[in-house]
Design a protein around this motif. Structure first.
Motif, PDB file in Angstrom:
ATOM      1  N   GLN A 163       2.291   9.862  -8.300  1.00 34.79           N
ATOM      2  CA  GLN A 163       2.883  10.121  -9.615  1.00 34.79           C
ATOM      3  C   GLN A 163       1.793  10.301 -10.673  1.00 34.79           C
ATOM      4  O   GLN A 163       1.888  11.173 -11.543  1.00 34.79           O
ATOM      5  CB  GLN A 163       3.829   8.990  -9.999  1.00 34.79           C
ATOM      6  CG  GLN A 163       5.053   8.912  -9.115  1.00 34.79           C
ATOM      7  CD  GLN A 163       5.857   7.641  -9.344  1.00 34.79           C
ATOM      8  OE1 GLN A 163       5.693   6.955 -10.325  1.00 34.79           O
ATOM      9  NE2 GLN A 163       6.740   7.347  -8.399  1.00 34.79           N
ATOM     10  N   VAL A 164       0.754   9.473 -10.610  1.00 36.04           N
ATOM     11  CA  VAL A 164      -0.362   9.589 -11.556  1.00 36.04           C
ATOM     12  C   VAL A 164      -1.063  10.931 -11.366  1.00 36.04           C
ATOM     13  O   VAL A 164      -1.367  11.634 -12.337  1.00 36.04           O
ATOM     14  CB  VAL A 164      -1.356   8.417 -11.394  1.00 36.04           C
ATOM     15  CG1 VAL A 164      -2.631   8.654 -12.186  1.00 36.04           C
ATOM     16  CG2 VAL A 164      -0.696   7.100 -11.810  1.00 36.04           C
ATOM     17  N   LEU A 165      -1.315  11.312 -10.123  1.00 40.13           N
ATOM     18  CA  LEU A 165      -1.983  12.585  -9.843  1.00 40.13           C
ATOM     19  C   LEU A 165      -1.181  13.761 -10.390  1.00 40.13           C
ATOM     20  O   LEU A 165      -1.753  14.710 -10.936  1.00 40.13           O
ATOM     21  CB  LEU A 165      -2.193  12.751  -8.334  1.00 40.13           C
ATOM     22  CG  LEU A 165      -3.221  11.826  -7.699  1.00 40.13           C
ATOM     23  CD1 LEU A 165      -3.065  11.830  -6.185  1.00 40.13           C
ATOM     24  CD2 LEU A 165      -4.628  12.204  -8.113  1.00 40.13           C
ATOM     25  N   ALA A 166       0.122  13.697 -10.271  1.00 38.46           N
ATOM     26  CA  ALA A 166       0.967  14.790 -10.740  1.00 38.46           C
ATOM     27  C   ALA A 166       0.914  14.912 -12.269  1.00 38.46           C
ATOM     28  O   ALA A 166       1.062  16.014 -12.802  1.00 38.46           O
ATOM     29  CB  ALA A 166       2.404  14.577 -10.277  1.00 38.46           C
ATOM     30  N   TRP A 172       0.804  -1.221   0.000  1.00 40.35           N
ATOM     31  CA  TRP A 172       0.000   0.000   0.000  1.00 40.35           C
ATOM     32  C   TRP A 172       0.838   1.274   0.000  1.00 40.35           C
ATOM     33  O   TRP A 172       0.521   2.216  -0.742  1.00 40.35           O
ATOM     34  CB  TRP A 172      -1.031  -0.014   1.128  1.00 40.35           C
ATOM     35  CG  TRP A 172      -2.150  -0.980   0.861  1.00 40.35           C
ATOM     36  CD1 TRP A 172      -2.505  -2.064   1.618  1.00 40.35           C
ATOM     37  CD2 TRP A 172      -3.045  -0.976  -0.264  1.00 40.35           C
ATOM     38  NE1 TRP A 172      -3.560  -2.725   1.032  1.00 40.35           N
ATOM     39  CE2 TRP A 172      -3.913  -2.089  -0.126  1.00 40.35           C
ATOM     40  CE3 TRP A 172      -3.195  -0.161  -1.373  1.00 40.35           C
ATOM     41  CZ2 TRP A 172      -4.919  -2.377  -1.048  1.00 40.35           C
ATOM     42  CZ3 TRP A 172      -4.191  -0.448  -2.298  1.00 40.35           C
ATOM     43  CH2 TRP A 172      -5.036  -1.547  -2.128  1.00 40.35           C
ATOM     44  N   PRO A 173       1.927   1.391   0.770  1.00 46.39           N
ATOM     45  CA  PRO A 173       2.746   2.609   0.658  1.00 46.39           C
ATOM     46  C   PRO A 173       3.315   2.793  -0.758  1.00 46.39           C
ATOM     47  O   PRO A 173       3.365   3.919  -1.267  1.00 46.39           O
ATOM     48  CB  PRO A 173       3.868   2.385   1.680  1.00 46.39           C
ATOM     49  CG  PRO A 173       3.246   1.480   2.700  1.00 46.39           C
ATOM     50  CD  PRO A 173       2.373   0.549   1.895  1.00 46.39           C
ATOM     51  N   ARG A 174       3.704   1.708  -1.387  1.00 43.83           N
ATOM     52  CA  ARG A 174       4.231   1.783  -2.756  1.00 43.83           C
ATOM     53  C   ARG A 174       3.125   2.237  -3.723  1.00 43.83           C
ATOM     54  O   ARG A 174       3.349   3.077  -4.601  1.00 43.83           O
ATOM     55  CB  ARG A 174       4.792   0.420  -3.170  1.00 43.83           C
ATOM     56  CG  ARG A 174       5.463   0.409  -4.520  1.00 43.83           C
ATOM     57  CD  ARG A 174       6.197  -0.896  -4.768  1.00 43.83           C
ATOM     58  NE  ARG A 174       5.473  -2.063  -4.292  1.00 43.83           N
ATOM     59  CZ  ARG A 174       4.741  -2.853  -5.065  1.00 43.83           C
ATOM     60  NH1 ARG A 174       4.631  -2.612  -6.349  1.00 43.83           N
ATOM     61  NH2 ARG A 174       4.116  -3.901  -4.559  1.00 43.83           N
ATOM     62  N   PHE A 175       1.916   1.683  -3.554  1.00 48.11           N
ATOM     63  CA  PHE A 175       0.806   2.082  -4.417  1.00 48.11           C
ATOM     64  C   PHE A 175       0.447   3.554  -4.206  1.00 48.11           C
ATOM     65  O   PHE A 175       0.091   4.259  -5.153  1.00 48.11           O
ATOM     66  CB  PHE A 175      -0.415   1.183  -4.208  1.00 48.11           C
ATOM     67  CG  PHE A 175      -0.215  -0.219  -4.693  1.00 48.11           C
ATOM     68  CD1 PHE A 175       0.339  -0.494  -5.934  1.00 48.11           C
ATOM     69  CD2 PHE A 175      -0.586  -1.290  -3.900  1.00 48.11           C
ATOM     70  CE1 PHE A 175       0.522  -1.793  -6.385  1.00 48.11           C
ATOM     71  CE2 PHE A 175      -0.408  -2.602  -4.340  1.00 48.11           C
ATOM     72  CZ  PHE A 175       0.148  -2.850  -5.585  1.00 48.11           C
ATOM     73  N   LEU A 176       0.549   4.044  -2.969  1.00 49.89           N
ATOM     74  CA  LEU A 176       0.285   5.465  -2.722  1.00 49.89           C
ATOM     75  C   LEU A 176       1.348   6.335  -3.386  1.00 49.89           C
ATOM     76  O   LEU A 176       1.041   7.410  -3.905  1.00 49.89           O
ATOM     77  CB  LEU A 176       0.193   5.751  -1.226  1.00 49.89           C
ATOM     78  CG  LEU A 176      -1.100   5.276  -0.556  1.00 49.89           C
ATOM     79  CD1 LEU A 176      -1.033   5.499   0.946  1.00 49.89           C
ATOM     80  CD2 LEU A 176      -2.316   5.948  -1.142  1.00 49.89           C
ATOM     81  N   ASP A 177       2.606   5.883  -3.393  1.00 44.42           N
ATOM     82  CA  ASP A 177       3.647   6.607  -4.129  1.00 44.42           C
ATOM     83  C   ASP A 177       3.273   6.684  -5.608  1.00 44.42           C
ATOM     84  O   ASP A 177       3.392   7.731  -6.242  1.00 44.42           O
ATOM     85  CB  ASP A 177       5.008   5.913  -4.000  1.00 44.42           C
ATOM     86  CG  ASP A 177       5.616   6.045  -2.621  1.00 44.42           C
ATOM     87  OD1 ASP A 177       5.164   6.901  -1.831  1.00 44.42           O
ATOM     88  OD2 ASP A 177       6.559   5.271  -2.324  1.00 44.42           O
TER      89      ASP A 177
END
Length: 138
Positions: free
Chosen positions: A127-130, A118-123
């Motif tokens: 990136q997608v949001l940016a 989950w921390p990796r997916f949030l990272d």
């Protein structure tokens, strides 16, 4: 007596409005960029599958509160769990919380996988949001 289940929660604040994060959580082409290929739809009762290189996760959408809360079952092998995303607007963006509940005591592999994943997916969602355009769909 019911069997005790473990849960895991991860929070991250993003400098984006809830509506933008909602898009990343609910649109299949965006989900594919940060999590897995899928046939997701933000409709309660919708069944879908997340397809990873290691296998598939069967999901059923349980709760849809646009821009606030999304919850779905997350079943793979003998793991039967629920993932809930909560979005809370902040002064500078959105606090995003993901919680996965339902890990049995004899499922440390699944629990530790989620703790690392989950921390990796949030990272990756960051990136997608940016990269996303500024337009927000309803």
């Amino acid at each position: 007596m019911t069997e005790e289940r473990r849960s895991l929660a991860v929070e991250r604040e993003f400098p984006h409005p809830p509506e933008r994060i909602w898009r990343a959580l609910t649109q299949p082409h965006l989900i594919a960029e940060w999590l897995a290929e899928c046939d997701f739809a933000p409709v309660a009762g919708h069944r879908c599958q997340l397809r990873f290189d290691w296998g598939a996760v069967d999901c059923e959408v349980r709760v849809v509160q646009p821009h606030r809360c999304l919850s779905y079952s997350w079943n793979s092998g003998d793991l039967e769990s629920v993932v809930t995303w909560t979005l809370a607007a902040t002064r500078t963006g959105t606090l995003l919380r993901v919680e996965q509940i339902g890990f049995k005591p004899d499922q440390p592999r699944y629990f530790h996988g989620a703790r690392m994943g989950w921390p990796r997916f949030l990272d990756q969602i960051g990136q997608v949001l940016a990269r996303m355009d500024g337009d927000v769909e309803p």
